[in-house]
Write a protein that holds these residues in place. Sequence first.
Motif, PDB file in Angstrom:
ATOM      1  N   THR A   5       9.294  37.883  32.670  1.00 27.95           N
ATOM      2  CA  THR A   5      10.025  38.872  32.508  1.00 27.95           C
ATOM      3  C   THR A   5      10.691  39.106  30.890  1.00 27.95           C
ATOM      4  OG1 THR A   5      10.821  39.241  34.944  1.00 27.95           O
ATOM      5  CG2 THR A   5      11.516  40.839  33.359  1.00 27.95           C
ATOM      6  N   ASN A   6      11.321  37.741  30.733  1.00 28.97           N
ATOM      7  CA  ASN A   6      12.102  37.653  29.440  1.00 28.97           C
ATOM      8  C   ASN A   6      10.711  37.603  28.374  1.00 28.97           C
ATOM      9  OD1 ASN A   6      14.423  37.707  30.691  1.00 28.97           O
ATOM     10  ND2 ASN A   6      14.859  35.497  30.634  1.00 28.97           N
ATOM     11  N   LEU A   7       9.876  36.877  28.741  1.00 29.14           N
ATOM     12  CA  LEU A   7       8.593  36.744  27.728  1.00 29.14           C
ATOM     13  C   LEU A   7       8.056  38.320  27.659  1.00 29.14           C
ATOM     14  CD1 LEU A   7       6.569  33.615  28.738  1.00 29.14           C
ATOM     15  CD2 LEU A   7       7.858  34.170  26.665  1.00 29.14           C
ATOM     16  N   ASP A   8       8.055  39.046  28.557  1.00 28.18           N
ATOM     17  CA  ASP A   8       7.632  40.400  28.385  1.00 28.18           C
ATOM     18  C   ASP A   8       8.375  41.372  27.592  1.00 28.18           C
ATOM     19  OD1 ASP A   8       5.345  39.859  29.762  1.00 28.18           O
ATOM     20  OD2 ASP A   8       6.098  40.387  31.762  1.00 28.18           O
ATOM     21  N   THR A   9       9.949  41.305  27.816  1.00 32.56           N
ATOM     22  CA  THR A   9      10.655  41.857  26.842  1.00 32.56           C
ATOM     23  C   THR A   9      10.585  41.558  25.595  1.00 32.56           C
ATOM     24  OG1 THR A   9      12.117  41.657  28.905  1.00 32.56           O
ATOM     25  CG2 THR A   9      13.276  42.641  26.977  1.00 32.56           C
ATOM     26  N   ILE A  10      10.525  40.124  25.280  1.00 30.30           N
ATOM     27  CA  ILE A  10      10.402  39.887  23.862  1.00 30.30           C
ATOM     28  C   ILE A  10       8.795  40.484  23.228  1.00 30.30           C
ATOM     29  CG2 ILE A  10      10.099  37.727  22.208  1.00 30.30           C
ATOM     30  CD1 ILE A  10      11.688  36.280  24.443  1.00 30.30           C
ATOM     31  N   ARG A  11       8.049  40.357  23.986  1.00 22.68           N
ATOM     32  CA  ARG A  11       6.631  41.098  23.478  1.00 22.68           C
ATOM     33  C   ARG A  11       6.869  42.506  23.099  1.00 22.68           C
ATOM     34  NH1 ARG A  11       1.121  41.169  24.545  1.00 22.68           N
ATOM     35  NH2 ARG A  11       0.942  39.213  25.413  1.00 22.68           N
ATOM     36  N   ARG A  12       7.476  43.260  23.953  1.00 18.63           N
ATOM     37  CA  ARG A  12       7.711  44.518  23.822  1.00 18.63           C
ATOM     38  C   ARG A  12       8.350  44.963  22.494  1.00 18.63           C
ATOM     39  NH1 ARG A  12       7.988  44.997  29.400  1.00 18.63           N
ATOM     40  NH2 ARG A  12      10.428  45.136  29.131  1.00 18.63           N
ATOM     41  N   LEU A  13       9.499  44.082  22.318  1.00 15.17           N
ATOM     42  CA  LEU A  13      10.298  44.033  21.203  1.00 15.17           C
ATOM     43  C   LEU A  13       9.355  43.818  19.910  1.00 15.17           C
ATOM     44  CD1 LEU A  13      13.973  42.649  20.875  1.00 15.17           C
ATOM     45  CD2 LEU A  13      12.143  42.020  19.110  1.00 15.17           C
ATOM     46  N   LEU A  14       8.648  42.531  19.926  1.00 16.46           N
ATOM     47  CA  LEU A  14       8.009  42.371  18.966  1.00 16.46           C
ATOM     48  C   LEU A  14       6.963  43.284  18.560  1.00 16.46           C
ATOM     49  CD1 LEU A  14       7.246  38.481  19.697  1.00 16.46           C
ATOM     50  CD2 LEU A  14       8.868  39.514  17.775  1.00 16.46           C
ATOM     51  N   GLU A  15       6.507  43.880  19.634  1.00 16.71           N
ATOM     52  CA  GLU A  15       5.315  45.086  19.178  1.00 16.71           C
ATOM     53  C   GLU A  15       5.815  46.253  18.652  1.00 16.71           C
ATOM     54  OE1 GLU A  15       2.009  43.438  22.434  1.00 16.71           O
ATOM     55  OE2 GLU A  15       3.406  45.065  23.023  1.00 16.71           O
ATOM     56  N   LYS A  16       7.143  46.624  18.740  1.00 15.13           N
ATOM     57  CA  LYS A  16       7.800  47.747  18.538  1.00 15.13           C
ATOM     58  C   LYS A  16       7.449  48.061  16.700  1.00 15.13           C
ATOM     59  CE  LYS A  16      11.520  49.153  21.424  1.00 15.13           C
ATOM     60  NZ  LYS A  16      12.977  48.834  21.538  1.00 15.13           N
ATOM     61  N   PRO A  17       6.934  49.208  16.407  1.00 12.33           N
ATOM     62  CA  PRO A  17       6.396  49.267  15.115  1.00 12.33           C
ATOM     63  C   PRO A  17       7.631  49.210  14.024  1.00 12.33           C
ATOM     64  CG  PRO A  17       5.717  51.268  16.486  1.00 12.33           C
ATOM     65  CD  PRO A  17       6.493  50.338  17.286  1.00 12.33           C
ATOM     66  N   GLU A  18       8.844  49.667  14.502  1.00 15.64           N
ATOM     67  CA  GLU A  18      10.001  49.994  13.491  1.00 15.64           C
ATOM     68  C   GLU A  18      10.401  48.416  13.368  1.00 15.64           C
ATOM     69  OE1 GLU A  18       9.911  51.044  16.465  1.00 15.64           O
ATOM     70  OE2 GLU A  18      11.767  50.962  17.403  1.00 15.64           O
ATOM     71  N   ASN A  19      10.131  47.141  14.205  1.00 19.05           N
ATOM     72  CA  ASN A  19      10.653  45.932  13.886  1.00 19.05           C
ATOM     73  C   ASN A  19       9.585  45.178  13.046  1.00 19.05           C
ATOM     74  OD1 ASN A  19      12.698  46.482  15.622  1.00 19.05           O
ATOM     75  ND2 ASN A  19      11.639  45.600  17.269  1.00 19.05           N
ATOM     76  N   LYS A  20       9.554  45.575  11.742  1.00 11.99           N
ATOM     77  CA  LYS A  20       8.729  44.898  10.684  1.00 11.99           C
ATOM     78  C   LYS A  20       9.727  44.053   9.867  1.00 11.99           C
ATOM     79  CE  LYS A  20       4.461  46.109  11.906  1.00 11.99           C
ATOM     80  NZ  LYS A  20       4.665  45.713  12.991  1.00 11.99           N
ATOM     81  N   GLY A  21       9.079  42.955   9.396  1.00 11.41           N
ATOM     82  CA  GLY A  21       9.840  42.209   8.365  1.00 11.41           C
ATOM     83  C   GLY A  21      10.474  41.087   9.279  1.00 11.41           C
ATOM     84  N   GLN A  22      10.658  39.834   8.554  1.00 15.65           N
ATOM     85  CA  GLN A  22      11.232  38.653   9.303  1.00 15.65           C
ATOM     86  C   GLN A  22      12.799  38.835   9.823  1.00 15.65           C
ATOM     87  OE1 GLN A  22      10.824  34.916   7.234  1.00 15.65           O
ATOM     88  NE2 GLN A  22      10.779  33.966   9.571  1.00 15.65           N
ATOM     89  N   GLU A  23      13.435  39.672   8.786  1.00 17.03           N
ATOM     90  CA  GLU A  23      14.754  39.756   9.071  1.00 17.03           C
ATOM     91  C   GLU A  23      15.298  40.720  10.088  1.00 17.03           C
ATOM     92  OE1 GLU A  23      17.328  37.851   8.344  1.00 17.03           O
ATOM     93  OE2 GLU A  23      18.804  39.004   9.170  1.00 17.03           O
ATOM     94  N   LYS A  24      14.640  41.798  10.009  1.00 16.41           N
ATOM     95  CA  LYS A  24      14.557  42.700  11.090  1.00 16.41           C
ATOM     96  C   LYS A  24      14.298  42.246  12.322  1.00 16.41           C
ATOM     97  CE  LYS A  24      14.908  47.311  12.631  1.00 16.41           C
ATOM     98  NZ  LYS A  24      15.929  47.529  13.345  1.00 16.41           N
ATOM     99  N   VAL A  25      13.203  41.428  12.422  1.00 18.45           N
ATOM    100  CA  VAL A  25      12.890  40.912  13.896  1.00 18.45           C
ATOM    101  C   VAL A  25      13.985  39.854  14.376  1.00 18.45           C
ATOM    102  CG1 VAL A  25      11.088  39.324  15.080  1.00 18.45           C
ATOM    103  CG2 VAL A  25      10.295  41.162  13.507  1.00 18.45           C
ATOM    104  N   ARG A  26      14.430  39.266  13.493  1.00 17.85           N
ATOM    105  CA  ARG A  26      15.560  38.059  13.719  1.00 17.85           C
ATOM    106  C   ARG A  26      16.748  38.823  14.350  1.00 17.85           C
ATOM    107  NH1 ARG A  26      19.993  35.973  12.809  1.00 17.85           N
ATOM    108  NH2 ARG A  26      20.320  37.472  11.080  1.00 17.85           N
ATOM    109  N   GLN A  27      17.136  40.126  13.927  1.00 19.55           N
ATOM    110  CA  GLN A  27      18.275  40.658  14.076  1.00 19.55           C
ATOM    111  C   GLN A  27      18.099  41.255  15.353  1.00 19.55           C
ATOM    112  OE1 GLN A  27      19.209  43.782  11.183  1.00 19.55           O
ATOM    113  NE2 GLN A  27      19.851  42.334   9.841  1.00 19.55           N
ATOM    114  N   GLU A  28      16.798  41.737  15.645  1.00 19.78           N
ATOM    115  CA  GLU A  28      16.665  42.403  17.163  1.00 19.78           C
ATOM    116  C   GLU A  28      16.722  41.359  18.305  1.00 19.78           C
ATOM    117  OE1 GLU A  28      15.963  45.620  18.168  1.00 19.78           O
ATOM    118  OE2 GLU A  28      16.584  46.323  16.177  1.00 19.78           O
ATOM    119  N   LEU A  29      15.981  40.124  17.883  1.00 19.24           N
ATOM    120  CA  LEU A  29      15.918  38.870  18.824  1.00 19.24           C
ATOM    121  C   LEU A  29      17.334  38.497  19.231  1.00 19.24           C
ATOM    122  CD1 LEU A  29      12.749  36.917  17.691  1.00 19.24           C
ATOM    123  CD2 LEU A  29      13.206  38.416  19.646  1.00 19.24           C
TER     124      LEU A  29
END
Length: 453
Positions: A38-62
Amino acid sequence: MTLLYFAVLALSFLAFFWICDIGFRRSIETTVNNASQTNLDTIRRLLEKPENKGQEKVRQELEELSNLWANGALLEVADVQGNWTFRSPQFALAQPPIPNLEGAERVFFTTNLDLSQYRIAMQRIQVGTEMFEVHAAVPTEPFDQALDHFRLIEKECLPLLVLLASLLGYWLSGRSLASVNRIIKTAELIGVQNLSRRLEVPRAKDELRRLTLTLNAMLDRIETSFKRITQFTADASHDLRTPVAVIRTSAELALRRERSEVEYRDALNKILTTSVETSELLENLLSLARADAGALGIELHPLELGEHVRKVQERAVILSADKALDIRLDTPPTPVWVKADAIALDRLLLILVDNAIKYTPSGGHCEIALSQGKGNAQITVSDSGIGIAKEDVQHIFDRFYRADRARSRNRRGAGLGLAIARWITDIHGGNIAVESAPGAGSIFTVSLPVQES
Ligand code: ADP
């Protein structure tokens, strides 16, 4: 039995707890794997969100996501080059050895991070052209605690359960053996003095009921035999007392004073006649005692009946000489073969002929006839004598039975002849029957199986 029961129970409970343990561990593993998934799936959805672009943005979200997970779940995400986009501090500190995915879509493994055990799920996630390697860890401690708790309960309950069940088993076996004890107690009380007492039959339709019914039936048979033996002994003693008393009184009377030779002869004759009758009686008693002990001394050989019947007729003529009876003989022209003991067979025929002569008044007639039917040879001894009353017919084959004692009194005999006759026909596999009416004579028929040639 209780010990065996105890051992079987202990083993069964052990096996049961062992199976529960395995089941519990499997279900924990599945639950933990599902949580990681379930955790993996949550992370996948987060990574796939179009607004989460750029390494820093992804890191913040994670990081935000990692802070949100209250159950101590950890995560780390790296790009294809192996640069960490985000790493939970525990992951960074522990630097666990990570197995290679080697083409597998997903891998689960267990390892220690920061002194606690974690179940880690690894997966490669493709987002657009980018590829991420994601590790999601779930602490297994709460599950391990639950398993430990379960094992503790197992350890405490197992001996208690086995003990309780064994005590219950002991009580139950005691209860079921109580009726056996009752049977033993009653059986111990049954003796010669109270042979008519019977065992109490349990109500339940089980083996014990069958056992008591069988034992009671056996007691019935023993009682009947015992009564027969007692009756036989009493009758035998009674019948022996009379001739012995006659012999003794005759001798005493003769010796009381000087007597003439004729008087001595008379006394001696009386003693002799009574002694002969007593020997006959003793001989009969002995035969019946032997019969009771099994057909000892009887050997069956093929023999021709016509010859024996003729011999018996000749003896009957001699025996009936003083009564002027007409003794007839009727035999078939062909020989009749049976398997028999010659001595026993002669005895059987003599008993019947002797009775016919005894119970037929002077001038009467008697016939001995032989014939062969289907598989059977028949010998009939008929007479024109006094006959037998209907109520006596069913008893005349019993030991010591004499029909109408008043009429039989002046005829010698103790009522054993026909009992012996029946025993002899029985051991030859045949049967004996009578047809008679008072004043109309009697017909005794003996059937014996013929010897197949
Ligand atoms: P017993 O020694 O009295 O003859 P048995 O056993 O031979 O004893 O016979 C039993 C009784 O059967 C006799 O006492 C007699 O009353 C009756 N009985 C046997 N045979 C005859 C017969 N041929 N005619 C009439 N009565 C008979």
